[in-house]
Design an enzyme around this catalytic site. Sequence first.
Site, PDB file in Angstrom:
ATOM      1  N   SER A 100      -5.243   1.291  -2.036  1.00 42.42           N
ATOM      2  CA  SER A 100      -5.620   0.084  -1.901  1.00 42.42           C
ATOM      3  C   SER A 100      -5.107  -0.997  -2.968  1.00 42.42           C
ATOM      4  O   SER A 100      -5.688  -1.993  -3.003  1.00 42.42           O
ATOM      5  CB  SER A 100      -7.178   0.384  -2.239  1.00 42.42           C
ATOM      6  OG  SER A 100      -7.758   1.419  -1.740  1.00 42.42           O
TER       7      SER A 100
ATOM      8  N   CYS B  22       8.050 -15.259   8.619  1.00 41.37           N
ATOM      9  CA  CYS B  22       6.643 -15.146   8.417  1.00 41.37           C
ATOM     10  C   CYS B  22       6.408 -15.298   6.995  1.00 41.37           C
ATOM     11  O   CYS B  22       5.464 -15.952   6.228  1.00 41.37           O
ATOM     12  CB  CYS B  22       6.113 -13.726   8.889  1.00 41.37           C
ATOM     13  SG  CYS B  22       6.184 -13.515  10.599  1.00 41.37           S
TER      14      CYS B  22
ATOM     15  N   HIS C 152      -8.060  -0.065 -11.219  1.00 39.60           N
ATOM     16  CA  HIS C 152      -9.456   0.240 -11.490  1.00 39.60           C
ATOM     17  C   HIS C 152      -9.849   0.173 -13.051  1.00 39.60           C
ATOM     18  O   HIS C 152      -8.927   0.363 -13.728  1.00 39.60           O
ATOM     19  CB  HIS C 152      -9.732   1.737 -11.107  1.00 39.60           C
ATOM     20  CG  HIS C 152      -9.688   1.879  -9.631  1.00 39.60           C
ATOM     21  ND1 HIS C 152     -10.586   1.107  -8.832  1.00 39.60           N
ATOM     22  CD2 HIS C 152      -8.807   2.438  -8.926  1.00 39.60           C
ATOM     23  CE1 HIS C 152      -9.998   1.354  -7.636  1.00 39.60           C
ATOM     24  NE2 HIS C 152      -9.214   2.431  -7.524  1.00 39.60           N
TER      25      HIS C 152
ATOM     26  N   SER D 254      -7.634   9.248  -6.164  1.00 45.40           N
ATOM     27  CA  SER D 254      -7.703   7.971  -5.927  1.00 45.40           C
ATOM     28  C   SER D 254      -7.529   6.820  -6.788  1.00 45.40           C
ATOM     29  O   SER D 254      -7.895   5.909  -6.714  1.00 45.40           O
ATOM     30  CB  SER D 254      -9.226   7.960  -4.984  1.00 45.40           C
ATOM     31  OG  SER D 254     -10.282   8.673  -5.821  1.00 45.40           O
TER      32      SER D 254
END
Lengths: 479, 425
Positions: free
Chosen positions: A47, A405, A51, A340
């Site tokens: 992701s 792009c 954190h 994670s």
Amino acid sequence: MIKTDVVIIGAGAVGCAIARELSKYEIDVIVVDKNEDIGGDASKSNSAIIHTGYDAAPGTLESQLVVAANPMYDRLAKELDVPFRRIGAILPAITLEQFEQLPAIMEKAFKNHVYDVEYKSAAELLEMEPNLNPEVKGGLFIPRESIIDPFILCQALAENACENGVHFLPGAKVTGINVENGRIKSVLTAKGEISTTYVINSAGLYCDEIAAMVGKADYKVVPRKGQFFILDKNTSCKVNHIVLPIPTKVTKGKLMCPTIHGNMLIGPTAEDIPDKEDKSVTYEGLASIEQDVRKLVPNVCIRDTITQYCGLRPNRNPEGLHFDMYDDLYGYINLSGVRSTGLTLSVAMAKYVVRQMLWSGAKLNLKENFIPRRKGIVVFHELPINEQAALVKKNPLYGNIICRCETITEAEILDAIHRPLGAKSIDAVKRRVRAGMGRCQGGFCGPKVIEILSRELNIPVESVNKNNPGSYMVSGTNK
Amino acid sequence: MENIFEMFCDVAIVGGGPAGLSAAVAAKEEGSQKVLIIERDNALGGILQQCIHPGFGLKLFNEELTGPEYYGRFIKKAKELGVEYLLSTMVLEVNAENKIITCVNSQTGLTLIKAGSIVLAMGCRERTRANIMVPGTRPAGLYTAGSAQRLLNRQNIMVGKKIVILGSGDIGMIMARRMTLEGARVVMVVELMDYLAGLTRNKVQCLDDFGIPLRLSHTITKIVGNKRVEGVYVAPVGPDRKPVVEKEEFVECDTVLFSVGLIPENELTKKAGIKIDPVTSGPAVDQYMQTSAEGIFACGNVVHVNDLVDNVSSESAIAGKYAAKYAAGNLNAHTRLVRCVPGVNIRYICPQFIKVGGDEEKARLYFRVQKPMKQVTLVAKSGSEIILKQKEIRVNPGEMNSMEIETSKLASDDLILEVDSDSQA
Ligand SMILES: Cc1cc2nc3c(=O)[nH]c(=O)nc-3n(C[C@H](O)[C@H](O)[C@H](O)COP(=O)(O)OP(=O)(O)OC[C@H]3O[C@@H](n4cnc5c(N)ncnc54)[C@H](O)[C@@H]3O)c2cc1C
Ligand SMILES: Cc1cc2nc3c(=O)[nH]c(=O)nc-3n(C[C@H](O)[C@H](O)[C@H](O)COP(=O)(O)OP(=O)(O)OC[C@H]3O[C@@H](n4cnc5c(N)ncnc54)[C@H](O)[C@@H]3O)c2cc1C
């Protein structure tokens, strides 16, 4: 036989961070990886959030390291030229039941020493995030949750380590480790045997297999798949913060946030799977993401997706982040359960590893000529027009746009190929300069990048790979 | 400004494909002094450079030409008329208000072009595997049909040997034939819908003639392979277009080509604040091909995806002509704006608006139907009054239709177009 002091297994975020930290000292380090490019496995499919640790299990090593790591990123991002932004996260309670959980989440943040979490009213949240579900009852704001370019983080750590003397050996899968008299003796790889005093096992998903090579396999890695959508930069329904769901007992849930380059990221799922090589996205997984994220951001426009991908968290059974050294096996350091939050905590883990090595008696003297800075690849399209003009004057290849792009020039691609630990494959170019990461996914620039790689590396086009050997892009030329 | 190169012209054209070329020729013929094409490729011709198959020009020249032969005629004419062009030059921004184009190349460097009027002719790009969300892994060997075509026809490179094609668009079918002729094996063409996406003639000439099976109402449910594609799972779909997973079968291949539609390339247009029609994904235009920004015109595949280049050329000539008039200050003001409203079984109409009381008394409407039908009458109504009827043997979403309207007949502010079935009548 090659001789060194330390072999780091795995060039993911954790391995690269440790390599860079060790490169500050007078010690020989080799990083080996089975992949052809640095950047790891999990480290390139996550992701991309740095954190704070507000929701970690208090008192654990993971809590300690994530909380310590977060403040390190401001300086690190400047020193190593890594795109990083403190955009903050919000945790909206959509139902009354969720609203009642907020005090407990706040309390947990305190226990993790994350004191800057704040309560926000529904009105405040809707002002911060106009596309949020209007049924929101209130929520929390976690200001230091941040976003980063995970590819560049690894590259920057590795390139800087390399500049300071660390060797990287790609395509060197570790197949065995020799132990003698309770000490590490050597590491066997696909590229030969390396004699070494220390082995640091940061092999992510495969750390249990490495541990088994030295008889320390008291755990198993259980891959936990996470699937994602990336949406077009032009999508109509965007968010400005990391929008997190209130976790349930089972899962941390699926979030929506901007990426550092302005796309929207949505996901991930959390599915325990048996196969460490299963990197497929599924109908069910993607559908569940859409369904869940709609509860937070009802108008999210999944139709604007430009890619879907998945990553495998190196989850561990028994659970939790582990750091292990053994009295009966000198020189072996085992990192496992980097699941994670591993991207975030990598840089703190690196400090921790070095400290543990010192404690165990390693002779580590600081180098006098350590180079702390690394300069990234100049991003043409982010420059003001007069600087762009000056750059093209100096090097006309900045005038040749290869990726339409993302507006990536030939000069940037050449820099990606020719810098230390440079790109040798289509994906490696893509992760360094974003050519092919845009809405057409390489439809336009792919054919050109194949030719550029073939020309610059002096290899036939059929030897140009997407990433690892066997992933050939084209079957050959026509006579 | 230092290091920035500046240029001036009457009509600036973004894109040197068939649309840009035709607009340039028309602008010159209308009397424009300096007409400048800006093209990012190293040659003019656009997508047709890779279309070396015949099949172009039947409508316009009554001849079957290859892509290069077709645009070659326009390039010749453009050169004779003195059209100027910049090659290998990428347009980065179009400022609609000041009519200034920012572009960059290796010769003049960063360049600003001030124009009297601008024609947008950027063409389109292909939809990708990700756009249609095909599950599975992400190995090497996944290409859009057009990228594979470019590699083969312009770079002499074959992408693979055993091919499955998803989507029955024209590019996919043409590539099925081309790859077969080059020695690859095309295992099958898989199409989600129960009808062909492209032209019928391409199915006959490119699939049937080579014995390549077409699986209508099927889709790819999973891509397999971690390094290179190893195969795909193919399943029939039910009436809801959802795959019937129990009937899934594995098809071995090393390459998947996606021919699943084209998207007008309007990033510059959107950035310039020009209005986009959500159905065509192109700018909404009037019958002069003028966009919502005054003096900014658009034509070709950037406006709506065409299947015949002949239509592109005709439509673009209009854009060029009126862009020249605008630059010279000769585009007459209109008195009234009529909306073109898609009625029964019409997906979209281009132009989206007709200006009445200005220059032109006739307007050509291009449109696509939503679903295939046979024996129909196309009916144009101004409000509730029928102003034109046109019979067709069949209509097909893959094939564009057109119709010419007398603007003087447009009494109402709404022009409605619909498809009526003759069998009911
Ligand atoms: C879906 C998902 C979302 C996540 N989100 C976040 C987030 O937002 N923030 C965050 O901080 N963390 C996040 N993470 C976690 C983070 O990505 C990982 O914890 C971190 O990347 C682990 O880094 P690593 O270097 O240990 O492992 P990896 O990146 O997996 O690297 C391990 C390396 O070891 C190599 N290797 C393995 N076996 C061998 C062998 N035998 N010989 C040689 N080399 C070998 C592999 O090739 C690989 O390169 C997420 C993870 C996932 C999957
Ligand atoms: C593969 C394929 C097969 C086809 N087969 C047939 C057929 O058999 N028969 C038939 O009649 N028609 C066929 N067509 C349709 C026809 O070719 C197209 O309708 C026609 O090419 C469209 O012309 P265009 O100028 O709008 O777009 P394009 O040909 O795509 O030209 C657009 C140009 O703009 C340039 N450009 C875009 N953005 C920029 C920028 N920012 N800066 C500078 N330049 C830019 C591009 O490089 C390109 O050269 C086919 C189309 C395709 C794609």
